[in-house]
Design a protein around this motif. Sequence first.
Motif, PDB file in Angstrom:
ATOM      1  N   PHE A   1       0.839  -1.188   0.000  1.00  0.00           N
ATOM      2  CA  PHE A   1       0.000   0.000   0.000  1.00  0.00           C
ATOM      3  C   PHE A   1       0.874   1.237   0.000  1.00  0.00           C
ATOM      4  N   HIS A   2       0.493   2.189  -0.799  1.00  0.00           N
ATOM      5  CA  HIS A   2       1.163   3.489  -0.808  1.00  0.00           C
ATOM      6  C   HIS A   2       0.049   4.524  -0.729  1.00  0.00           C
ATOM      7  N   GLY A   3      -0.011   5.229   0.358  1.00  0.00           N
ATOM      8  CA  GLY A   3      -1.108   6.171   0.576  1.00  0.00           C
ATOM      9  C   GLY A   3      -2.126   5.568   1.520  1.00  0.00           C
ATOM     10  N   GLN A   4      -3.119   6.358   1.832  1.00  0.00           N
ATOM     11  CA  GLN A   4      -4.116   5.933   2.800  1.00  0.00           C
ATOM     12  C   GLN A   4      -4.986   4.813   2.252  1.00  0.00           C
ATOM     13  N   GLN A   5      -5.323   3.883   3.144  1.00  0.00           N
ATOM     14  CA  GLN A   5      -6.200   2.762   2.801  1.00  0.00           C
ATOM     15  C   GLN A   5      -7.290   2.679   3.851  1.00  0.00           C
ATOM     16  N   ASN A   6      -8.472   2.231   3.453  1.00  0.00           N
ATOM     17  CA  ASN A   6      -9.515   2.067   4.459  1.00  0.00           C
ATOM     18  C   ASN A   6      -9.301   0.757   5.212  1.00  0.00           C
ATOM     19  N   ILE A   7      -9.924   0.651   6.352  1.00  0.00           N
ATOM     20  CA  ILE A   7      -9.706  -0.486   7.243  1.00  0.00           C
ATOM     21  C   ILE A   7     -10.132  -1.797   6.584  1.00  0.00           C
ATOM     22  N   LYS A   8     -11.200  -1.788   5.788  1.00  0.00           N
ATOM     23  CA  LYS A   8     -11.655  -3.015   5.138  1.00  0.00           C
ATOM     24  C   LYS A   8     -10.599  -3.556   4.176  1.00  0.00           C
ATOM     25  N   THR A   9      -9.980  -2.694   3.412  1.00  0.00           N
ATOM     26  CA  THR A   9      -8.938  -3.131   2.479  1.00  0.00           C
ATOM     27  C   THR A   9      -7.755  -3.731   3.224  1.00  0.00           C
ATOM     28  N   VAL A  10      -7.356  -3.098   4.317  1.00  0.00           N
ATOM     29  CA  VAL A  10      -6.224  -3.600   5.107  1.00  0.00           C
ATOM     30  C   VAL A  10      -6.575  -4.941   5.741  1.00  0.00           C
ATOM     31  N   ILE A  11      -7.757  -5.049   6.326  1.00  0.00           N
ATOM     32  CA  ILE A  11      -8.177  -6.309   6.957  1.00  0.00           C
ATOM     33  C   ILE A  11      -8.277  -7.423   5.905  1.00  0.00           C
ATOM     34  N   ASP A  12      -8.833  -7.113   4.729  1.00  0.00           N
ATOM     35  CA  ASP A  12      -8.925  -8.126   3.668  1.00  0.00           C
ATOM     36  C   ASP A  12      -7.536  -8.612   3.257  1.00  0.00           C
ATOM     37  N   THR A  13      -6.587  -7.704   3.160  1.00  0.00           N
ATOM     38  CA  THR A  13      -5.221  -8.078   2.790  1.00  0.00           C
ATOM     39  C   THR A  13      -4.582  -8.926   3.885  1.00  0.00           C
ATOM     40  N   MET A  14      -4.812  -8.552   5.141  1.00  0.00           N
ATOM     41  CA  MET A  14      -4.292  -9.340   6.252  1.00  0.00           C
ATOM     42  C   MET A  14      -4.911 -10.736   6.250  1.00  0.00           C
ATOM     43  N   GLN A  15      -6.211 -10.822   5.959  1.00  0.00           N
ATOM     44  CA  GLN A  15      -6.898 -12.117   5.908  1.00  0.00           C
ATOM     45  C   GLN A  15      -6.284 -13.009   4.828  1.00  0.00           C
ATOM     46  N   HIS A  16      -5.998 -12.427   3.693  1.00  0.00           N
ATOM     47  CA  HIS A  16      -5.355 -13.169   2.596  1.00  0.00           C
ATOM     48  C   HIS A  16      -3.977 -13.687   3.032  1.00  0.00           C
ATOM     49  N   ALA A  17      -3.211 -12.848   3.724  1.00  0.00           N
ATOM     50  CA  ALA A  17      -1.873 -13.232   4.176  1.00  0.00           C
ATOM     51  C   ALA A  17      -1.939 -14.370   5.193  1.00  0.00           C
TER      52      ALA A  17
ATOM     53  N   THR B   1       1.237 -15.088  11.449  1.00  0.00           N
ATOM     54  CA  THR B   1       0.776 -15.095  12.836  1.00  0.00           C
ATOM     55  C   THR B   1       1.052 -13.777  13.550  1.00  0.00           C
ATOM     56  N   HIS B   2       1.714 -12.842  12.869  1.00  0.00           N
ATOM     57  CA  HIS B   2       2.000 -11.536  13.469  1.00  0.00           C
ATOM     58  C   HIS B   2       1.998 -10.489  12.366  1.00  0.00           C
ATOM     59  N   VAL B   3       1.192  -9.454  12.564  1.00  0.00           N
ATOM     60  CA  VAL B   3       1.076  -8.363  11.602  1.00  0.00           C
ATOM     61  C   VAL B   3       1.499  -7.075  12.285  1.00  0.00           C
ATOM     62  N   VAL B   4       2.290  -6.275  11.598  1.00  0.00           N
ATOM     63  CA  VAL B   4       2.664  -4.950  12.091  1.00  0.00           C
ATOM     64  C   VAL B   4       1.975  -3.930  11.193  1.00  0.00           C
ATOM     65  N   VAL B   5       1.155  -3.080  11.790  1.00  0.00           N
ATOM     66  CA  VAL B   5       0.451  -2.037  11.047  1.00  0.00           C
ATOM     67  C   VAL B   5       1.063  -0.691  11.418  1.00  0.00           C
ATOM     68  N   ASP B   6       1.594  -0.019  10.414  1.00  0.00           N
ATOM     69  CA  ASP B   6       2.267   1.268  10.634  1.00  0.00           C
ATOM     70  C   ASP B   6       1.633   2.295   9.695  1.00  0.00           C
ATOM     71  N   ASN B   7       0.802   3.123  10.162  1.00  0.00           N
ATOM     72  CA  ASN B   7       0.447   3.472  11.500  1.00  0.00           C
ATOM     73  C   ASN B   7      -1.019   3.825  11.588  1.00  0.00           C
ATOM     74  N   LEU B   8      -1.559   3.873  12.782  1.00  0.00           N
ATOM     75  CA  LEU B   8      -2.983   4.125  13.002  1.00  0.00           C
ATOM     76  C   LEU B   8      -3.414   5.485  12.458  1.00  0.00           C
ATOM     77  N   GLN B   9      -2.659   6.521  12.734  1.00  0.00           N
ATOM     78  CA  GLN B   9      -3.065   7.861  12.318  1.00  0.00           C
ATOM     79  C   GLN B   9      -3.186   7.965  10.805  1.00  0.00           C
ATOM     80  N   PHE B  10      -2.304   7.295  10.090  1.00  0.00           N
ATOM     81  CA  PHE B  10      -2.342   7.354   8.634  1.00  0.00           C
ATOM     82  C   PHE B  10      -3.625   6.716   8.116  1.00  0.00           C
ATOM     83  N   MET B  11      -4.058   5.629   8.746  1.00  0.00           N
ATOM     84  CA  MET B  11      -5.285   4.953   8.327  1.00  0.00           C
ATOM     85  C   MET B  11      -6.520   5.772   8.659  1.00  0.00           C
ATOM     86  N   MET B  12      -6.473   6.503   9.753  1.00  0.00           N
ATOM     87  CA  MET B  12      -7.655   7.223  10.202  1.00  0.00           C
ATOM     88  C   MET B  12      -8.077   8.320   9.227  1.00  0.00           C
TER      89      MET B  12
END
Length: 129
Positions: free
Chosen positions: A34-50, A57-68
């Motif tokens: 991802f480059h740029g802001q993404q909505n939470i559904k897109t990020v969760i769907d990508t994590m689900q695929h992974a 078994t471990h995901v690092v999301v950097d960062n909350l403010q950027f997603m908000m």
Amino acid sequence: MLTQFAGRRLEDQLELYDEWADRFEELPLYFMTFHGQQNIKTVIDTMQHAVYMYDITHVVVDNLQFMMGHEHISVDRLAAQDYIVGAFRKFATDNTCHITLIIHPRKEDDEKELQTASIFGSAKVSGPW
């Protein structure tokens, strides 16, 4: 990341770069592209695929403010933050997966210690979960 992994400044020891780069490539790391802001559904769907494809078994999301900035849940930033954190908690529970969520505190005076209120004034993201 390579410098941290090597535990040294490789710029000062270029002869070691290839060795450390080869070792780093062996780590089981996967990056979302991802480059740029993404909505939470897109990020969760990508994590689900992974989780499904690579047994992540471990995901690092950097960062909350950027997603908000992408979520239009509410004009209340705390409500948006709580919604996103709740979605990550549910994902972690449902997928037996750990999530490390990077949250940058607001700017404080240099003399002032960071506190729970430094994270958008909400304690919900600062506790163990």
